[in-house]
Motif scaffolding. Structure first.
Motif, PDB file in Angstrom:
ATOM      1  N   GLN A 160       2.131  11.116  -0.940  1.00 55.12           N
ATOM      2  CA  GLN A 160       1.168  10.241  -1.315  1.00 55.12           C
ATOM      3  C   GLN A 160       1.431  10.369  -2.285  1.00 55.12           C
ATOM      4  O   GLN A 160       0.719   9.296  -3.586  1.00 55.12           O
ATOM      5  N   SER A 161       1.894  10.946  -3.374  1.00 56.07           N
ATOM      6  CA  SER A 161       1.653  11.376  -5.024  1.00 56.07           C
ATOM      7  C   SER A 161       3.060  10.257  -4.599  1.00 56.07           C
ATOM      8  O   SER A 161       3.693  10.288  -6.830  1.00 56.07           O
ATOM      9  N   ASP A 162       4.090  10.932  -4.385  1.00 53.49           N
ATOM     10  CA  ASP A 162       5.044   9.901  -4.551  1.00 53.49           C
ATOM     11  C   ASP A 162       5.137   8.093  -4.705  1.00 53.49           C
ATOM     12  O   ASP A 162       4.871   7.896  -3.779  1.00 53.49           O
ATOM     13  N   ASP A 163       5.746   7.895  -6.138  1.00 53.54           N
ATOM     14  CA  ASP A 163       5.694   6.199  -6.382  1.00 53.54           C
ATOM     15  C   ASP A 163       5.682   5.084  -4.782  1.00 53.54           C
ATOM     16  O   ASP A 163       5.185   4.187  -4.853  1.00 53.54           O
ATOM     17  N   LYS A 164       7.310   5.649  -4.922  1.00 48.53           N
ATOM     18  CA  LYS A 164       8.027   4.445  -3.431  1.00 48.53           C
ATOM     19  C   LYS A 164       6.940   4.576  -2.740  1.00 48.53           C
ATOM     20  O   LYS A 164       6.322   3.623  -1.750  1.00 48.53           O
ATOM     21  N   ILE A 165       6.201   5.688  -2.200  1.00 46.95           N
ATOM     22  CA  ILE A 165       5.628   6.080  -1.189  1.00 46.95           C
ATOM     23  C   ILE A 165       3.718   5.104  -1.138  1.00 46.95           C
ATOM     24  O   ILE A 165       3.893   4.992  -0.803  1.00 46.95           O
ATOM     25  N   ARG A 166       3.869   5.163  -2.773  1.00 49.05           N
ATOM     26  CA  ARG A 166       2.019   5.055  -2.884  1.00 49.05           C
ATOM     27  C   ARG A 166       2.363   3.643  -2.650  1.00 49.05           C
ATOM     28  O   ARG A 166       1.406   2.234  -2.114  1.00 49.05           O
ATOM     29  N   LEU A 167       3.480   2.576  -3.714  1.00 48.96           N
ATOM     30  CA  LEU A 167       3.708   1.533  -3.274  1.00 48.96           C
ATOM     31  C   LEU A 167       4.203   0.815  -1.817  1.00 48.96           C
ATOM     32  O   LEU A 167       3.408  -0.176  -1.745  1.00 48.96           O
ATOM     33  N   LYS A 168       4.660   1.297  -0.921  1.00 48.96           N
ATOM     34  CA  LYS A 168       4.657   0.892   0.048  1.00 48.96           C
ATOM     35  C   LYS A 168       3.205   0.954   0.895  1.00 48.96           C
ATOM     36  O   LYS A 168       2.394   0.245   1.738  1.00 48.96           O
ATOM     37  N   ILE A 169       2.058   2.246   0.556  1.00 48.58           N
ATOM     38  CA  ILE A 169       1.217   2.159   0.962  1.00 48.58           C
ATOM     39  C   ILE A 169      -0.122   1.019   0.787  1.00 48.58           C
ATOM     40  O   ILE A 169      -0.420   0.184   1.906  1.00 48.58           O
ATOM     41  N   VAL A 170       0.126   0.828  -0.375  1.00 48.01           N
ATOM     42  CA  VAL A 170      -0.993  -0.371  -1.080  1.00 48.01           C
ATOM     43  C   VAL A 170       0.224  -1.582  -0.661  1.00 48.01           C
ATOM     44  O   VAL A 170      -0.591  -2.530  -0.189  1.00 48.01           O
ATOM     45  N   HIS A 171       1.080  -1.797  -0.346  1.00 44.75           N
ATOM     46  CA  HIS A 171       1.819  -3.164  -0.236  1.00 44.75           C
ATOM     47  C   HIS A 171       1.165  -3.887   1.174  1.00 44.75           C
ATOM     48  O   HIS A 171       0.677  -4.482   2.089  1.00 44.75           O
ATOM     49  N   THR A 172       1.185  -2.295   2.296  1.00 46.79           N
ATOM     50  CA  THR A 172       1.056  -2.499   3.813  1.00 46.79           C
ATOM     51  C   THR A 172       0.180  -3.165   3.493  1.00 46.79           C
ATOM     52  O   THR A 172      -0.386  -4.097   4.365  1.00 46.79           O
ATOM     53  N   TYR A 173      -1.748  -2.837   2.574  1.00 48.35           N
ATOM     54  CA  TYR A 173      -2.398  -2.833   2.837  1.00 48.35           C
ATOM     55  C   TYR A 173      -2.671  -4.520   2.326  1.00 48.35           C
ATOM     56  O   TYR A 173      -3.393  -5.159   2.706  1.00 48.35           O
ATOM     57  N   GLY A 174      -1.947  -4.329   1.395  1.00 45.69           N
ATOM     58  CA  GLY A 174      -1.429  -6.172   0.215  1.00 45.69           C
ATOM     59  C   GLY A 174      -0.843  -7.488   1.558  1.00 45.69           C
ATOM     60  O   GLY A 174      -1.482  -8.429   1.828  1.00 45.69           O
ATOM     61  N   VAL A 175      -0.597  -7.046   2.431  1.00 48.05           N
ATOM     62  CA  VAL A 175       0.049  -7.531   3.607  1.00 48.05           C
ATOM     63  C   VAL A 175      -0.928  -7.983   4.706  1.00 48.05           C
ATOM     64  O   VAL A 175      -1.085  -9.045   5.416  1.00 48.05           O
ATOM     65  N   VAL A 176      -1.306  -7.058   4.713  1.00 48.34           N
ATOM     66  CA  VAL A 176      -2.703  -7.223   5.998  1.00 48.34           C
ATOM     67  C   VAL A 176      -3.739  -8.021   5.387  1.00 48.34           C
ATOM     68  O   VAL A 176      -4.136  -9.280   6.396  1.00 48.34           O
ATOM     69  N   ASP A 177      -3.973  -8.123   4.047  1.00 52.73           N
ATOM     70  CA  ASP A 177      -5.287  -8.808   3.307  1.00 52.73           C
ATOM     71  C   ASP A 177      -3.946 -10.659   3.516  1.00 52.73           C
ATOM     72  O   ASP A 177      -5.142 -11.241   3.477  1.00 52.73           O
ATOM     73  N   ALA A 178      -2.947 -10.159   3.227  1.00 55.25           N
ATOM     74  CA  ALA A 178      -2.591 -11.430   2.866  1.00 55.25           C
ATOM     75  C   ALA A 178      -1.821 -12.302   4.455  1.00 55.25           C
ATOM     76  O   ALA A 178      -2.636 -13.469   4.517  1.00 55.25           O
ATOM     77  N   SER A 179      -1.862 -11.751   5.262  1.00 53.77           N
ATOM     78  CA  SER A 179      -1.882 -11.828   7.007  1.00 53.77           C
ATOM     79  C   SER A 179      -3.898 -13.105   7.201  1.00 53.77           C
ATOM     80  O   SER A 179      -3.494 -13.693   7.599  1.00 53.77           O
ATOM     81  N   ARG A 180      -4.373 -11.879   6.819  1.00 53.98           N
ATOM     82  CA  ARG A 180      -5.931 -12.447   6.567  1.00 53.98           C
ATOM     83  C   ARG A 180      -6.141 -14.101   6.204  1.00 53.98           C
ATOM     84  O   ARG A 180      -6.573 -14.917   6.909  1.00 53.98           O
ATOM     85  N   GLN A 181      -5.234 -13.862   4.970  1.00 57.78           N
ATOM     86  CA  GLN A 181      -5.762 -15.797   4.415  1.00 57.78           C
ATOM     87  C   GLN A 181      -4.782 -16.218   4.889  1.00 57.78           C
ATOM     88  O   GLN A 181      -5.449 -17.424   4.921  1.00 57.78           O
TER      89      GLN A 181
END
Length: 262
Positions: free
Chosen positions: A19-40
């Motif tokens: 999870q220190s890898d920038d690409k992995i971190r980007l995808k983790i944050v993106h996942t939760y961003g998509v969860v929030d966008a789905s809710r909206q």
């Protein structure tokens, strides 16, 4: 369906990745961003509490195949792995889905939404409920990709600086696809500007008026286009055309997109 339980399970699943890898971190944050966008999106659509939760669960799991793609190939490129198909394989063929949701009543909808979320064009879904969630995850994915393209390092996404992107040209084939108001096919992208234009062309594949409302409220078109300094004169001129074309498209689409959701 217990979203908190699913989130906790997802966090444990991620422990196997760096999870220190920038690409992995980007995808983790993106996942939760998509969860929030789905809710909206689903709340604005006035869907049932069950569908609102289901959309968020699909958002949580939609990119689960990405993490193995990054571990093996260190790349998001589609020719390295079909991450949507791989995600469906580990969830449903290998049984990982039962770690996130104990009941199987939503399996067909989840499977369809995930495997279709990254298709070039959405098609082949006759069931209205499956189609609803396939459209929602595609819209939510694109909404959070707007945030990604604004907040994350250009170097992480494109392996060069924003200045280098702006020096490059837009390939004629990519510009023609944009003028036809089409998403950009991956195999036609040759320059870094082609990739940037392909991110903007996502707006041609939005399904719901509420999603367009969110795009306009966040001024995503102007902000995304302003992220890159276009030092190539021809590119700068084309980006003015792209900006005006997108603004007109979004304005018109807000009046015509799906209002009957089921």
């Amino acid at each position: 369906m217990d979203l908190q339980y699913a989130r906790e399970t997802f966090e444990r699943y991620l422990e196997q990745y760096d999870q220190s890898d920038d690409k992995i971190r980007l995808k983790i944050v993106h996942t939760y961003g998509v969860v929030d966008a789905s809710r909206q999106i689903t709340e604005r659509m006035g869907l049932s509490p069950e569908d609102i939760d289901l959309a968020q669960l699909i958002g949580l799991l939609h990119d689960i195949g990405r993490f193995e793609q990054l571990r093996i190939f260190d790349s998001f490129e589609p020719d390295t792995m079909n991450h949507a198909r791989f995600g469906v394989r580990i969830l449903f063929e290998e049984g990982l889905i039962r770690r996130f949701v104990r009941e199987d009543k939503w399996d067909d909808i989840i499977r369809t939404a995930i495997i279709k979320h990254s298709d070039f064009k959405l098609g082949g879904i006759e069931d209205s409920h499956k189609l609803l969630h396939a459209r929602i995850i595609r819209d939510a994915d694109k909404l959070d990709n707007c945030r990604v393209k604004l907040e994350d390092a250009i170097e992480t996404m494109l392996q060069v600086t924003a200045k280098e992107v702006g020096k490059s040209a837009i390939s004629p084939e990519v510009m023609e696809q944009f003028r036809r108001k089409e998403s950009i096919r991956s195999l036609t992208r040759k320059t870094k500007m082609d990739y940037w234009v392909s991110y903007l062309a996502y707006f041609f594949d939005i399904n719901y008026q509420v999603t367009f409302d969110i795009i306009e409220e966040n001024n995503y078109i102007e902000r995304l286009i302003a992220r890159i300094p276009y030092s190539n004169p021809e590119t700068a001129e084309q980006m003015l055309e792209i900006k005006e074309g997108l603004k007109q498209y979004v304005s018109a689409a807000r009046c015509s997109k799906h209002s009957n959701y089921l």
